[in-house]
Design a protein around this motif. Structure first.
Motif, mmCIF file in Angstrom:
data_model
loop_
_atom_site.group_PDB
_atom_site.id
_atom_site.type_symbol
_atom_site.label_atom_id
_atom_site.label_comp_id
_atom_site.label_asym_id
_atom_site.label_seq_id
_atom_site.Cartn_x
_atom_site.Cartn_y
_atom_site.Cartn_z
ATOM 1 N N GLY A 173 0.725 -1.188 -0.080
ATOM 2 C CA GLY A 173 0.016 -0.076 -0.044
ATOM 3 C C GLY A 173 0.938 1.308 -0.005
ATOM 4 N N PRO A 174 0.129 2.327 -0.091
ATOM 5 C CA PRO A 174 1.054 3.741 -0.211
ATOM 6 C C PRO A 174 1.301 4.229 1.180
ATOM 7 N N GLY A 175 0.739 3.557 2.168
ATOM 8 C CA GLY A 175 1.376 3.847 3.623
ATOM 9 C C GLY A 175 0.661 5.014 4.175
ATOM 10 N N VAL A 176 -0.466 5.597 3.427
ATOM 11 C CA VAL A 176 -1.354 6.742 3.685
ATOM 12 C C VAL A 176 -2.760 6.335 4.112
ATOM 13 N N ALA A 177 -3.393 6.752 5.180
ATOM 14 C CA ALA A 177 -4.907 6.480 5.499
ATOM 15 C C ALA A 177 -5.647 7.041 4.357
ATOM 16 N N PRO A 178 -6.615 6.166 3.909
ATOM 17 C CA PRO A 178 -7.239 4.873 4.566
ATOM 18 C C PRO A 178 -6.694 3.638 4.313
ATOM 19 N N ALA A 179 -5.591 3.649 3.210
ATOM 20 C CA ALA A 179 -4.925 2.416 3.043
ATOM 21 C C ALA A 179 -4.564 1.713 4.342
ATOM 22 N N PRO A 180 -4.796 0.359 4.241
ATOM 23 C CA PRO A 180 -4.055 -0.506 5.449
ATOM 24 C C PRO A 180 -2.566 -0.658 5.182
ATOM 25 N N ALA A 181 -2.253 -1.174 6.305
ATOM 26 C CA ALA A 181 -0.710 -1.613 6.439
ATOM 27 C C ALA A 181 -0.371 -2.707 5.509
ATOM 28 N N ASP A 182 0.872 -2.561 5.082
ATOM 29 C CA ASP A 182 1.623 -3.836 4.245
ATOM 30 C C ASP A 182 1.318 -4.924 4.832
#
Length: 407
Positions: free
Chosen positions: A386-395
Motif C-alpha cells: 500500500g501507499p502507507g497513507v490512510a485510509p489504505a491499510p498496512a502492508d
C-alpha cells in the motif's frame, strides 16, 4: 519462523488420522462426514511482530438416511494449535503485538439441523446450518479461517422448473474464532433465481439484516440487488461472466446512517486448461463507513490478504475500486499419485471509490495438487503493498501451506 520441514511433517498427520475414518462407517446407515485441514500460516505485517501458526481443523459428523422426508445432520468442529499459540494473535490469546491469524483453539457444535421435504418442490431446514446465496458476498458460510461460519436459522425453499425461491429467518451467525465472536440476529432473507436458458441465470435478493449483538449493530442493513451469470462455448473456447449490483442502507439496530452501492463484474476465457479472468468491483464508502456484509464471505473478495475485509465490513471509509486480472492453468489425470494440478496468479490494483486516492496493489498466487483418497495439498501466497497513507491499510504478506482430507 517455523521450518517448512516441521510444517509438512505435521501436515502428514492428517492422512494418518483420516485413514481409519475412511472405512469406519461401512456398516452404519447414513454418511459419516470427515473434513480435516492441517495448515501452516505465516503473516508479516507492518507495525506488528511476524506471526506463524500450525493448526489442525477437524470436523466430524453424521448425516442420516432419508426417513419419511426427514434428514438429520450433526457435526462438531475442533481446532488445535499443533505447535502452540504463542507466536500469533489468534483473537483469543490476547497477543495483540503479533499479526493476526484468527485460528484460536476451540471445540464447538458446528451444525445440527433437520431437513424436511413435505412436498416434491418444497424443502425446510431448521437448526444450525450452512447458508449461501449467489457468490456468497452477502450470505455465506465463510470457511477460509479454520472456524467455518454456520447459521442458526430456518430456511424454506421452493422450486418449480427453472425457478427457485428461498426465505430464511436468521437468528444467529456463529463466527470465529470459537463462540466468543458470535452475533445474534433478527433477520429476514429473501432470494429468487430463474434460469432463462443454458447461457443465462438471473437472481434477485432482498436481505433485511438486523445484528442485535453490541459489536455488530452498526452492520445492520437492508441490501437489495440482482445478479446475472452464465457461460457459453465457442468451439474449444469457453466464456463465463457474472454481473451483480446491490444497494444498501442502514436498518433496525444500526445507529449510523449509510446509503451505499456495490457493483461487481467478472469475465473469464478458458481454453485447453488455461484461463484468463478479469474482474472489476466498486464498493462505495461515504467517508465515515464502508459497505456491510455481516453474514457474507470476506476472503476471495478484494484479494487474499484480506486487508479490505473483516469484522462484517468491506472496503474502506472511502470505498474501494478493484481491477484484477488472473492467469491460471489446470489439468487432471486418471492415475498416479498426483490426480490433478492447478496453478495461477492474480494481480489487484486498488483505489478509493470516493476520492480516487491510490490504495495500493496486491499479488495472489497458488499451486494445488489433488491427491488420491480425498487428499489435497496447496501452497498459497498473498502480498499487499500500500501507499502507507490512510485510509489504505498496512502492508502485509501471507503464506499458507495446506494439507486437506475430506470424505
Amino acid at each position: 519462523m517455523k521450518t517448512m520441514t516441521a510444517t509438512l511433517a505435521a501436515a502428514l498427520l492428517v492422512g494418518a488420522a483420516a485413514a481409519p475414518l475412511a472405512v469406519a462407517d461401512n456398516s452404519l446407515p447414513g454418511d459419516i462426514l470427515v473434513d480435516m485441514r492441517m495448515r501452516y500460516e505465516n503473516v508479516a505485517q507492518d507495525g506488528k511482530l511476524g506471526a506463524d501458526a500450525i493448526t489442525l481443523r477437524t470436523r466430524l459428523g453424521w448425516k442420516s438416511p432419508e426417513w419419511n422426508g426427514f434428514i438429520f445432520l450433526g457435526e462438531v468442529e475442533n481446532v488445535t494449535a499443533v505447535d502452540g499459540d504463542d507466536d500469533y494473535n489468534s483473537g483469543l490469546n490476547g497477543l495483540g503485538q503479533y499479526a493476526g491469524i484468527k485460528d484460536g483453539e476451540f471445540t464447538e457444535l458446528n451444525r445440527l439441523q433437520v431437513a424436511f421435504s413435505p412436498f416434491e418442490n418444497v424443502s425446510v431446514t431448521l437448526g444450525r446450518q450452512y447458508l449461501q446465496f449467489d457468490d456468497g458476498q452477502f450470505v455465506a458460510s465463510a470457511g477460509h479461517r479454520q472456524d467455518k461460519n454456520s447459521h442458526d436459522a430456518i430456511q424454506i425453499g421452493w422450486s418449480h422448473g427453472a425457478f427457485d425461491a428461498s426465505y430464511v429467518y436468521h437468528d444467529r451467525i456463529n463466527r470465529g474464532p470459537g463462540d466468543d465472536s458470535d452475533w445474534q440476529s433478527d433477520s429476514h432473507l429473501f432470494h429468487v433465481g430463474y434460469e432463462i436458458n443454458d447461457t443465462l441465470d438471473v437472481s434477485g435478493f432482498a436481505y433485511f439484516i438486523d445484528i442485535t449483538s453490541a459489536g455488530g449493530r452498526d452492520r445492520s442493513n437492508t441490501t437489495l440487488g440482482a445478479r446475472l451469470a452464465g457461460e457459453r462455448s465457442y468451439g474449444d473456447l469457453g466464456v463465463e461472466y457474472a454481473v451483480m449490483y446491490a444497494h444498501q442502507t442502514d436498518y433496525a439496530s444500526a445507529a449510523i446512517d449509510f446509503n451505499l452501492a456495490y457493483f461487481a463484474s467478472d469475465l473469464a476465457f478458458s481454453y485447453g486448461g488455461a484461463e484468463l479472468a478479469l474482474g472489476y468491483d466498486v464498493i462505495e464508502g461515504n467517508g465515515s463507513t464502508g459497505f456491510a456484509n455481516p453474514l457474507g464471505k470476506n476472503h476471495d473478495f478484494l484479494g487474499w490478504a484480506d486487508v479490505f475485509s473483516g469484522g462484517g465490513r468491506q472496503g474502506t471509509v472511502d470505498g474501494v475500486e478493484d481491477f484484477n486480472v488472473m492467469l491460471s492453468w489446470g489439468r487432471e489425470w486418471e492415475t498416479g499419485f498426483i490426480r490433478g494440478l492447478s496453478t495461477g496468479v492474480r494481480r489487484h490494483e486498488f483505489e478509493a471509490e470516493r476520492t480516487g486516492a491510490d490504495l495500493g496493489s496486491e499479488w495472489d498466487a497458488f499451486v494445488e495438487l489433488d491427491l488420491p483418497q480425498g487428499l489435497s495439498l496447496a501452497l498459497e501466497a498473498a502480498d499487499y503493498d500500500g501507499p502507507g497513507v490512510a485510509p489504505a491499510p498496512a502492508d502485509v504478506s501471507k503464506t499458507w501451506v495446506v494439507l486437506s482430507y475430506r470424505r
